[in-house]
Design a protein around this motif. Sequence first.
Motif, PDB file in Angstrom:
ATOM      1  N   TYR A   1       0.690  -1.401  -0.133  1.00  0.00           N
ATOM      2  CA  TYR A   1       0.185  -0.580   0.286  1.00  0.00           C
ATOM      3  C   TYR A   1       0.458   1.384   0.032  1.00  0.00           C
ATOM      4  N   ASN A   2       1.896   0.825   1.077  1.00  0.00           N
ATOM      5  CA  ASN A   2       2.937   2.440   0.982  1.00  0.00           C
ATOM      6  C   ASN A   2       3.241   2.611  -0.072  1.00  0.00           C
TER       7      ASN A   2
ATOM      8  N   LYS B   1      -9.425   7.966  -3.793  1.00  0.00           N
ATOM      9  CA  LYS B   1      -8.536   7.339  -2.366  1.00  0.00           C
ATOM     10  C   LYS B   1      -9.429   5.843  -2.163  1.00  0.00           C
TER      11      LYS B   1
ATOM     12  N   ASN C   1      -8.463   2.149  -1.259  1.00  0.00           N
ATOM     13  CA  ASN C   1      -8.491   1.062  -0.072  1.00  0.00           C
ATOM     14  C   ASN C   1      -9.400   0.234  -0.154  1.00  0.00           C
TER      15      ASN C   1
ATOM     16  N   ILE D   1      -3.440   6.558  -6.655  1.00  0.00           N
ATOM     17  CA  ILE D   1      -3.811   7.496  -7.266  1.00  0.00           C
ATOM     18  C   ILE D   1      -3.478   8.494  -8.185  1.00  0.00           C
ATOM     19  N   ARG D   2      -2.210   8.802  -8.209  1.00  0.00           N
ATOM     20  CA  ARG D   2      -2.269   9.401  -9.894  1.00  0.00           C
ATOM     21  C   ARG D   2      -2.289   9.436 -11.091  1.00  0.00           C
TER      22      ARG D   2
ATOM     23  N   TYR E   1       0.821   3.393  -3.028  1.00  0.00           N
ATOM     24  CA  TYR E   1      -0.117   4.274  -3.277  1.00  0.00           C
ATOM     25  C   TYR E   1      -0.436   5.941  -3.706  1.00  0.00           C
ATOM     26  N   PHE E   2       0.835   6.525  -3.695  1.00  0.00           N
ATOM     27  CA  PHE E   2       0.956   7.562  -4.626  1.00  0.00           C
ATOM     28  C   PHE E   2       0.445   7.067  -6.416  1.00  0.00           C
TER      29      PHE E   2
END
Lengths: 363, 183
Positions: B26-27, B48, B52, B34-35, B30-31
């Motif tokens: 996830y970490n 978002k 999740n 999202i992008r 993540y970005f």
Amino acid sequence: MIQMPAADFNVEELICNESFQEYCLGTSLENQMHWREWMARYPHRQNDIAEAEKIVMILNVKQGSRIEQLKALRSGLTQSETFRSAIFRKEELKPKHSRSYLFLSSVAAAMLIGIAFLYFYKPSFLGVNKDDEVKSTFFHSGKALRKTIILKDGSVITLARESSIRLPEDFNSSKRELWLNGAAFFDVKHDTAHPFIVHTTFNDIKVLGTTFNVKAYADSALIETALIQGMVRINSKKYPGYFVVLKPNQKLVSLNAPVKNTKEKPGLEYQVSELKNSPEDVAPPEVQWVRKRLDIDNLPLSVIAQRLQDWYGIEILIREDEVRNYRYSGVFENETILKTLEALQLSYPFRFEIKGDKIYIHK
Amino acid sequence: MGLGEDDHNYWEQMRLGDKQALFELYNRQYFQLIRSGLKINADDELVKDCVNQVFLNIWDKRERLHPVENVRAYLLTSLRHCMLDQLSYLNKTNAALSKMLAEEDWNELSYEQVLINIQQDDDLKEKLKVAIRQLSPRQMELIQLKFFEGLSYEQIAERTGQTVKTAYNTIYDAIKALRKLLK
């Protein structure tokens, strides 16, 4: 080390600061702590900081805070597991021992920090605020192996033998500060806005919500801090301004020799090392004294309560006889008492109420 | 390559029931997710939620999942499907829906479009439109690399063949101008 802007910073400079940009994206807890602290120093610049943050958020098109989102994911997972174990419980009513309860043991992302302080002279901090108007409550473990106290903010502390904490009477969810002499295991309720501070003679430990273990017996010269998960910052009292940030699986050992020369470098007295890698499911030696595997196989709550009481050293009183006979199955590994009770509640509901060092269980 | 390898390992760990591996993935992703999501539909809440949801889903069915060669691509596809489901469920924007249905050649939104679309406030939208016109293409490019892609000044300097100092100054001046325009 993070480069923080000087007092006369301008908004553009702040926006262009890479660490500040990361703060806005919530990429690391360490970062969050540094910036929140930095901000607290400039209350009069609050509006400038807010403007900088707003512009960064516009430009990163609301990518969101990874920390916040991860938290949401974690609670989502817990919810779905809770939901499932609730369903399993129903099937279990006719005693049939499925393995469903294994969920419970994994719910606890056991975050712990072990901190051990051993130092030379008798602690004077228990009397630190003598002049203060604020009254304090003391908790002592005495000869007991463990004694558990649950604080108003929901944090759980387990004291080891011959340990005590001083709790200012105005301790509450927004003012979380206490003094420790001896060893204790802390499970701190997460609250980024209100840091939890543990004072000892030589260091202040600042946490943002995590679980950790502090040892601070008198008459010794060694301070040891071990962090399993989460983030803590240890501020030296001896060298004002000096601090160490621990990352998961690190421990800090510091010597508390009396100050000879204040110009001495603190680096020699504060040494960070990695924790020994122990196999999964086994707590590192620093925190083993407080960790336990609790195996319950279709036992009545009265028996479970007795076991919990014996282990954690907190009195558990069951109000109604009916509740005593509720039966549970489950495996609880490295849980705090609060999490264990909450997990039990999910299987078959009861209420519990905490008053200082006693837990009352109701229907 | 090394990064993909790590993703692969975390994926395998996660399939075995290691929740921490799930959080690591996830970490790491993540970005990126999202992008990519924002470029499909500039609705940060939707993106978002879906990110999740994707992770909740893979955790739920971890035992039935297979080894995956390219974890990132798998996650991106899952995100895309999740957003598509959500959008059709909400019947929110037919435009976005039809755009996504033509999966092969769908057109990503540009950073500038996302920048404007994401804002709820009309006044701010207008100001941003003006600001984007006022800034030079170079300035916009660097702002995108810095704030959207999350590159460091060193990486930006490398990619654009400038010195770190120049990259920083370009962005600094752009921010200064932008700040005035947004007031």
